[in-house]
Design a protein around this motif. Sequence first.
Motif, short mmCIF file in Angstrom:
data_model
loop_
_atom_site.label_atom_id
_atom_site.label_comp_id
_atom_site.label_asym_id
_atom_site.label_seq_id
_atom_site.Cartn_x
_atom_site.Cartn_y
_atom_site.Cartn_z
N GLU A 1 0.83 -1.21 0.00
CA GLU A 1 0.00 0.00 0.00
C GLU A 1 0.87 1.26 0.00
N PHE B 1 -11.47 -2.93 -2.94
CA PHE B 1 -10.40 -2.93 -3.94
C PHE B 1 -10.87 -3.50 -5.27
N TYR B 2 -11.47 -4.69 -5.24
CA TYR B 2 -11.90 -5.33 -6.47
C TYR B 2 -13.11 -4.64 -7.08
N SER C 1 -13.99 -1.40 -7.16
CA SER C 1 -13.61 -0.23 -7.96
C SER C 1 -12.70 -0.60 -9.11
N GLY C 2 -11.76 -1.53 -8.89
CA GLY C 2 -10.82 -1.91 -9.94
C GLY C 2 -11.50 -2.58 -11.12
N SER D 1 -10.57 5.54 -9.73
CA SER D 1 -9.14 5.32 -9.53
C SER D 1 -8.65 6.03 -8.28
N TYR E 1 -9.44 3.68 -5.30
CA TYR E 1 -8.62 2.51 -4.98
C TYR E 1 -7.13 2.81 -4.89
N THR E 2 -6.70 4.00 -5.33
CA THR E 2 -5.28 4.33 -5.18
C THR E 2 -4.99 5.14 -3.93
N ILE F 1 -8.60 3.63 -0.25
CA ILE F 1 -8.46 2.30 0.35
C ILE F 1 -7.14 2.16 1.12
#
Length: 308
Positions: free
Chosen positions: A70, A251-252, A254-255, A275, A278-279, A282
Motif C-alpha cells: 500500500e 479494492f476489487y 472499484s478496480g 481510480s 482505490y489508489t 483504500i
Amino acid sequence: MVSGNQTTTPGFILSGFSNLTNRQGLLFMIFLTIYVMILLGNGVIVFVTVLDSALHTPMYFFLRNLSFVEICYTSVTLPKMLANCLAEDGSISFTSCAAQMYFFLLVGGTECFLLVAMAYDHCVAICNPLHYTLTMTRKVCVRMVAGSWLVNIPVHFGQTYLVFSLPFCGSHEINHFFCEIPPLLELSCVDTYRNKIVVFIVSLPFIITPFLYIVISYIKIARTILKMPSVQGRRKALSTCSSHLTVVALFYGSGMVVYLRPKSRDSMDTDKLLSLFYTIVIPMFNPFIYSLRNEEMKAALRKLVSRK
C-alpha cells in the motif's frame, strides 16, 4: 513514437483536477494529509508486526506485506499529484509516464495476489485448523509473497510496452491524475482494439481469477462457520475474516469497474474518481480496518506505547 508522418511527443500533460483551478492549494493540503496518513498508518502496521513476537504468524506476515504494498502503491501516484498541484502544469515526460504505469500495474497486481494469499490463509486456519501449522509454514508464506511479485514483473512490462509503442497524436493531455492504461489508449491515433483485448485477457488471471479464488475460499469458510456448534467460535471466525472481506470488496469493486467495463470518452471522469478511490482512499483506510477491528493488533499497539 514515430508513425508515418507523426512526430515524436516529448511527454504528456496530466489534467488531474485542473478544472478546480482556484482550489489547487486546498487539494495539495488534502492529498498531503492523506499521503502522510497512509505512510504513518501502514508504516505502524509494518513496524508493530515486526517488533511484536506474538504477531509473527502467517496472517500478520501477509498483512505486513500488504501494508508495504500500500505504501508503494500510493508512492507511485501521490507525489506526482502533489507536485502538479504546486506547479499547476501537470507535465510528465514520456519515460516517467511509462515508469509510473509499469510500477502502478506491478504493485496493483501484487496486491491482488496478496489478497488471495490472505484468503488462503484464512481458509486453512478455519477449515483445516489441525493442519494449519504444517500447511502455512514460513517457507510457504515467503514463496507466496515472492511469487506475488515475480509473476507480475514480466507481464506488466509487456503491458506497458504495448501501450507506449502506440503512436500518440493530437492532444497529449491525459484526462487523469496519473498514467493509467484506459485514458492513454484514448490518446492514440490508431485503432486500439487489440490493446483493449490484451488488457481484458491479462485481467483474467490477474483480476478475475484471484477474485474467483477468494469467493470460493469464503464459500468454504462460510460452510465451515455454519457448522460450528459454538457461537463464540463463529464470532471469532467472522472477526478474523471481516477486515479482509472489507478490503477485497472495496479494492476489487472499484478496480473491476475501471478495467473491465466498456470504455468511452464520457466515462473517463467516472474512471478517474474510481481510480482515486482505490489508489488513495483504500490504502488510507486499510490500517484502520485491520487495527481497529483486530484485538491482537490493538494489544500490540498498547504494548508498544506502554514501552515507549
